[in-house]
Design a protein around this motif. Structure first.
Motif, mmCIF file in Angstrom:
data_model
loop_
_atom_site.group_PDB
_atom_site.id
_atom_site.type_symbol
_atom_site.label_atom_id
_atom_site.label_comp_id
_atom_site.label_asym_id
_atom_site.label_seq_id
_atom_site.Cartn_x
_atom_site.Cartn_y
_atom_site.Cartn_z
ATOM 1 N N PHE A 99 0.734 -1.194 -0.084
ATOM 2 C CA PHE A 99 -0.147 0.145 0.183
ATOM 3 C C PHE A 99 0.876 1.217 -0.162
ATOM 4 O O PHE A 99 1.744 1.378 0.722
ATOM 5 C CB PHE A 99 -0.894 0.134 1.235
ATOM 6 N N LEU A 101 0.417 5.081 1.052
ATOM 7 C CA LEU A 101 -0.519 5.698 1.909
ATOM 8 C C LEU A 101 -0.349 7.133 1.519
ATOM 9 O O LEU A 101 0.536 7.919 1.597
ATOM 10 C CB LEU A 101 -0.009 5.404 3.400
ATOM 11 N N THR A 105 -5.949 6.886 0.231
ATOM 12 C CA THR A 105 -6.016 5.587 0.357
ATOM 13 C C THR A 105 -6.107 5.369 1.862
ATOM 14 O O THR A 105 -6.874 4.491 2.144
ATOM 15 C CB THR A 105 -4.734 4.946 -0.070
ATOM 16 N N ASN A 109 -9.175 2.926 2.953
ATOM 17 C CA ASN A 109 -8.971 1.876 3.487
ATOM 18 C C ASN A 109 -9.647 1.744 5.150
ATOM 19 O O ASN A 109 -9.940 0.663 5.461
ATOM 20 C CB ASN A 109 -7.531 1.439 3.824
#
Length: 255
Positions: A99, A101, A105, A109
């Motif tokens: 991922f 970040l 995001t 998430n």
């Protein structure tokens, strides 16, 4: 309850005529010239107040080169939140994901996870300390975003108080919180490396979080300079009325 403007008689709901029952004056047209003049004065005062507010609003955004420069500088931190703020990699059997970040995001998430479960994680005896660092790093980013939104509201309302330091304070707090988020996330990464989860989860802060913090601090410095600069709103230029009279046409008569 209404009263007659001339004799002061109290008018009841059943007094539907335009004339006063006592003195017979037409209530709607009584002393209309004075009331019209009062309305005209009130309208001129309201227009003058609005005109002065527009002059201050224009000066707030474009009065000096420094005030013009602070507009894009104050907005840049918002776009910096879209840069890579951190990286997270998960490697477990049958699942391996990485991922990047950033603000988008993180929001996407977090909507998938159990928020209450995340908030309860710091109370765990096993992962409590690490999850507390992770939670703090997330909260610092959220608070920085909220602080930025407040500063943009201050930017729009700055014309009311041109020497306000609200923009400086909000951007300074946001910059410090972004640095704090990087420190907490790095501490979270170190704790993971020292735990049994070192082979399963790895993470680290990215360059974007430091760029974002630097832009917040740059915006704070520029807004402080604007707040300390003297306010010199130029006087309004008066239009000079032309006093030239049109030239008279001369007629020529042929003999």
């Amino acid at each position: 309850m209404a009263k007659c403007p001339k004799c002061g008689r109290k008018l009841h709901i059943w007094n539907v005529k335009a004339e006063c029952p006592d003195c017979g004056v037409n209530i709607a047209n009584y002393d209309w010239e004075r009331r019209l003049e009062e309305d005209s004065i009130a309208a001129e005062a309201a227009f003058a107040k609005l005109h002065e507010a527009m002059r201050r609003f224009k000066y707030s955004f474009a009065g000096t080169k420094l005030r013009i420069a602070r507009i894009p500088i104050s907005v840049l931190p918002l776009f910096s939140l879209l840069l890579p703020l951190g990286s997270l990699a998960v490697s477990i059997p049958f699942c391996e994901e990485k991922f990047t970040l950033n603000l988008i995001t993180l929001v996407m998430n977090l909507m998938k996870f159990d928020i209450l479960g995340i908030l309860k994680a710091p109370g765990s005896e096993i992962i409590g300390a690490a999850s507390l660092r992770f939670l703090l790093s997330l909260l610092f980013v959220v608070f920085s975003t909220l602080s930025l939104l407040v500063s943009l509201v201050f930017l729009l309302l700055n014309f009311k108080k041109l020497n306000s330091k609200g923009l400086f304070i909000t951007n300074l707090v946001a910059g410090l919180m972004m640095f704090s988020s990087a420190i907490c996330f790095n501490s979270f990464s170190s704790m993971l490396q020292a735990s049994t989860l070192a082979d399963a989860v790895s993470c680290s802060p990215s360059w974007g979080i430091f760029v974002s913090a630097a832009l917040f601090l740059l915006s704070a410095a520029v807004n402080l300079a604007v707040a300390l600069s003297p306010v010199n709103i130029p006087p309004e230029e008066k239009k000079e009325e032309s006093s030239e009279e049109p030239a008279e046409e001369k007629e020529t008569v042929e003999a």
